[in-house]
Design an enzyme around this catalytic site. Structure first.
Site, short mmCIF file in Angstrom:
data_model
loop_
_atom_site.label_atom_id
_atom_site.label_comp_id
_atom_site.label_asym_id
_atom_site.label_seq_id
_atom_site.Cartn_x
_atom_site.Cartn_y
_atom_site.Cartn_z
N ARG A 167 -3.66 8.01 8.31
CA ARG A 167 -3.49 7.77 9.73
C ARG A 167 -3.01 8.99 10.51
O ARG A 167 -3.66 9.43 11.46
CB ARG A 167 -2.52 6.60 9.95
CG ARG A 167 -2.33 6.31 11.42
CD ARG A 167 -1.22 5.35 11.70
NE ARG A 167 0.05 6.03 11.69
CZ ARG A 167 1.17 5.52 12.22
NH1 ARG A 167 1.14 4.33 12.76
NH2 ARG A 167 2.29 6.19 12.17
N GLY B 188 23.69 -2.86 7.80
CA GLY B 188 24.33 -2.07 6.75
C GLY B 188 23.27 -1.56 5.80
O GLY B 188 22.07 -1.73 6.04
N TYR C 122 -5.32 -8.40 8.94
CA TYR C 122 -4.96 -6.98 9.00
C TYR C 122 -6.10 -6.24 9.70
O TYR C 122 -7.22 -6.16 9.16
CB TYR C 122 -4.78 -6.51 7.57
CG TYR C 122 -4.17 -5.15 7.38
CD1 TYR C 122 -2.82 -5.01 7.08
CD2 TYR C 122 -4.94 -4.00 7.44
CE1 TYR C 122 -2.26 -3.77 6.86
CE2 TYR C 122 -4.39 -2.75 7.23
CZ TYR C 122 -3.05 -2.65 6.93
OH TYR C 122 -2.50 -1.42 6.71
N SER D 112 7.72 4.23 -1.35
CA SER D 112 8.71 3.36 -0.71
C SER D 112 9.68 2.81 -1.75
O SER D 112 9.42 2.86 -2.95
CB SER D 112 8.01 2.23 0.06
OG SER D 112 7.14 1.52 -0.79
N ASP E 189 0.83 -1.21 0.00
CA ASP E 189 0.00 0.00 0.00
C ASP E 189 0.87 1.26 0.00
O ASP E 189 0.41 2.34 -0.34
CB ASP E 189 -0.93 0.01 1.23
CG ASP E 189 -2.06 -1.01 1.08
OD1 ASP E 189 -2.22 -1.55 -0.04
OD2 ASP E 189 -2.75 -1.29 2.07
C1 LIG Z 1 0.65 4.09 4.43
C2 LIG Z 1 1.51 2.89 4.53
C3 LIG Z 1 1.11 1.69 3.96
C4 LIG Z 1 1.93 0.57 4.05
N1 LIG Z 1 1.56 -0.59 3.44
C5 LIG Z 1 2.40 -1.64 3.44
C6 LIG Z 1 2.05 -2.84 2.74
O1 LIG Z 1 1.00 -2.97 2.11
N2 LIG Z 1 2.95 -3.87 2.77
C7 LIG Z 1 4.14 -3.74 3.42
O2 LIG Z 1 4.90 -4.68 3.39
N3 LIG Z 1 4.46 -2.65 4.12
C8 LIG Z 1 3.65 -1.58 4.13
N4 LIG Z 1 4.00 -0.44 4.80
C9 LIG Z 1 5.24 -0.40 5.56
C10 LIG Z 1 6.46 0.17 4.74
O3 LIG Z 1 6.10 1.17 3.84
C11 LIG Z 1 7.10 -0.88 3.98
O4 LIG Z 1 7.54 -1.82 4.91
C12 LIG Z 1 8.28 -0.48 3.07
O5 LIG Z 1 8.91 -1.67 2.72
C13 LIG Z 1 9.26 0.47 3.66
O6 LIG Z 1 10.07 0.98 2.59
P1 LIG Z 1 10.66 2.46 2.63
O7 LIG Z 1 11.50 2.62 1.40
O8 LIG Z 1 9.57 3.43 2.86
O9 LIG Z 1 11.61 2.36 3.88
P2 LIG Z 1 11.72 3.32 5.15
O10 LIG Z 1 10.38 3.47 5.79
O11 LIG Z 1 12.48 4.52 4.77
O12 LIG Z 1 12.65 2.41 6.07
C14 LIG Z 1 12.13 1.27 6.68
C15 LIG Z 1 13.28 0.52 7.36
O13 LIG Z 1 14.14 -0.04 6.37
C16 LIG Z 1 15.45 0.47 6.51
N5 LIG Z 1 15.97 0.71 5.15
C17 LIG Z 1 15.41 1.45 4.17
N6 LIG Z 1 16.14 1.39 3.05
C18 LIG Z 1 17.21 0.59 3.33
C19 LIG Z 1 18.34 0.13 2.60
N7 LIG Z 1 18.55 0.48 1.32
N8 LIG Z 1 19.22 -0.68 3.21
C20 LIG Z 1 19.06 -1.06 4.50
N9 LIG Z 1 18.01 -0.66 5.25
C21 LIG Z 1 17.10 0.15 4.67
C22 LIG Z 1 15.34 1.75 7.33
O14 LIG Z 1 16.52 1.97 8.07
C23 LIG Z 1 14.16 1.42 8.22
O15 LIG Z 1 14.58 0.67 9.33
C24 LIG Z 1 3.17 0.67 4.75
C25 LIG Z 1 3.55 1.89 5.33
C26 LIG Z 1 2.74 2.99 5.21
C27 LIG Z 1 3.19 4.28 5.82
#
Ligand SMILES: Cc1cc2nc3c(=O)[nH]c(=O)nc-3n(C[C@H](O)[C@H](O)[C@H](O)COP(=O)(O)OP(=O)(O)OC[C@H]3O[C@@H](n4cnc5c(N)ncnc54)[C@H](O)[C@@H]3O)c2cc1C
Length: 394
Positions: free
Chosen positions: A239, A100, A301, A37, A32
């Site tokens: 949210r 890392g 969920y 992301s 979502d």
């Molecule tokens: C509105 C909303 C809806 C969501 N829906 C889902 C869903 O349907 N399914 C789902 O799985 N998740 C969902 N999530 C959770 C989240 O967005 C996901 O888990 C996503 O994978 C996070 O990616 P990001 O790039 O936003 O990482 P961030 O939020 O920036 O980081 C998340 C974590 O990963 C680490 N990280 C980020 N990039 C790297 C990298 N390159 N190397 C090492 N560590 C790293 C960060 O340090 C942090 O600990 C949702 C979140 C929100 C806010």
């Protein structure tokens, strides 16, 4: 040729899919949070997309990784399969930035689907819908996407849809009467998606739709299913805005074996509703849907909304949130569910991590972190961070 593609990990979802689409391929990972992301974030949190039923979670799609750590670079090589000791890809995925930075990944991709279809079916109850989905899994005709809402969440879906006019309004009334006549007074909405090669996908659709119909499902066709695909990314980001207006609002997710799904559902609904009312003094909305299917179980969920206690300051609101969140997670664990299915551990779930992977498991991950990051500069405090934050810590 091999159906693999290499990316830098900072690429955002839409850019990644656009680059692949230009070559006739897709990754098929649509959480979502897709719009905002990155691939690295997905891998670091072991994320799940809506079509995980057929494509798997992100950790199932990765063939090779490059991890830059404070003590050096770890790499794995893309192989269709291997028997080369513990699987390093699996250790790196889910590490939440504590070991890392994932800088590159080779992913399994697939040709753009020839057939894409979304439908909405009304099921007589959450339990019968769940049983029918399990049957689809057993018969190996699992829809590529399935989202079964319980009665309350279904009511919210219908209450928030645009009012219909003219013929559509009359048709809606006729359907409502027909459903009531059949004893379906509080139906449960089931969105199903089918995508993949034309012939195989149509076969899966026909077989699974027939299972759903035999379980009492009423097929509303492709119209509502299509509408869902247009608005699917709109709601989740509400949210924080709701919190600003004094409404405690979040989603809590878990995964359980099929044998535990319904008992966990009942127990979590009761617990979250009861604790929500106790800490705020207001009745809580607790809706639930099944969002990902597996051979052995499913992801549940829960969406929660409740007005904070009258006159609460922001920190008091967060305290009330923390109590509700802790009650939900404790209930998941006691009902044999996962601490998290895809939102990862972060700070909020740390208090339960030892129950998930055993104290020895926590020590092993900590030892690996000490080896790769001796100065503890990589996302300190997260995942197995030492001084574990208590439930509800933000
Ligand atoms: C509105 C909303 C809806 C969501 N829906 C889902 C869903 O349907 N399914 C789902 O799985 N998740 C969902 N999530 C959770 C989240 O967005 C996901 O888990 C996503 O994978 C996070 O990616 P990001 O790039 O936003 O990482 P961030 O939020 O920036 O980081 C998340 C974590 O990963 C680490 N990280 C980020 N990039 C790297 C990298 N390159 N190397 C090492 N560590 C790293 C960060 O340090 C942090 O600990 C949702 C979140 C929100 C806010």
């Amino acid at each position: 040729v091999s159906g693999t593609s290499e990316f830098e990990a900072g690429i955002f979802g839409p850019d990644l899919e656009e680059a692949l689409r230009a070559c006739g391929f897709a990754l098929g990972h649509h959480p979502d949070s897709f719009m905002y992301s990155t691939l690295g974030g997905w891998l670091a949190t072991r994320s799940a997309g809506t079509h995980s039923n057929i494509y798997g979670k992100i950790e199932d799609m990765v063939l090779a990784l490059r991890l830059a750590t404070p003590t050096g670079v770890l790499t794995t090589r893309p192989r269709p399969a291997a028997s080369t000791g513990p699987d390093l890809n699996r250790l790196i995925t889910g590490s939440e930035g504590t070991l890392g930075v994932i800088t590159q990944a080779t992913m399994r991709v697939h040709p753009l689907p020839e057939w894409v279809e979304y439908r909405m079916v009304l099921m007589p109850s959450f339990e019968s819908g769940c049983e029918a989905l399990q049957k689809c899994v057993r018969k190996e005709v699992m829809p590529s996407m399935a989202r079964l809402s319980d009665e309350l969440e279904t009511e919210l879906i219908f209450a928030s849809k645009h009012p219909s006019h003219g013929a559509a309004k009359w048709l809606g009334k006729i359907i409502k009467h027909w459903l009531r006549f059949r004893g379906m007074t509080r139906p449960c909405a089931l969105f199903v998606g089918f995508e993949g090669p034309r012939r195989a996908t149509r076969f899966v659709r026909d077989e699974s739709m027939s299972i759903l119909r035999r379980a009492g499902g009423f097929d509303l066709g492709t119209g509502p299913g299509q509408k869902w695909t247009l608005s699917r990314y709109d709601v989740p980001y509400l949210r924080d805005c709701m919190m600003d207006y004094g409404v405690i609002c979040d989603s809590f997710e878990t995964a359980a074996l099929w044998s535990d799904v319904i008992p966990l559902y009942r127990s979590a609904k009761e617990t979250i509703g009861r604790v929500g009312r106790e800490v705020t003094g207001y009745p809580a909305y607790v809706g639930c849907h099944i969002s990902h299917l597996y051979r052995t179980g499913a992801c549940l969920y829960f969406t929660v909304g409740v007005q904070a206690r009258e006159g609460s300051r922001p920190l008091e609101l967060l305290e009330q949130y923390g109590t509700i969140k802790a009650a939900a997670t404790t209930c998941f664990v006691e009902s044999r569910g996962a601490v998290s299915h895809h939102h990862a551990i972060g700070l909020e779930h740390q208090a339960w991590i030892a129950q998930e992977m055993s104290p020895g498991g926590v020590d092993s991950v900590r030892a690996l972190k000490r080896h790769l990051d001796p100065s503890n500069v990589m996302n300190p405090g997260t995942l197995v961070g030492g001084e574990a934050a208590g439930p509800g810590h933000r």
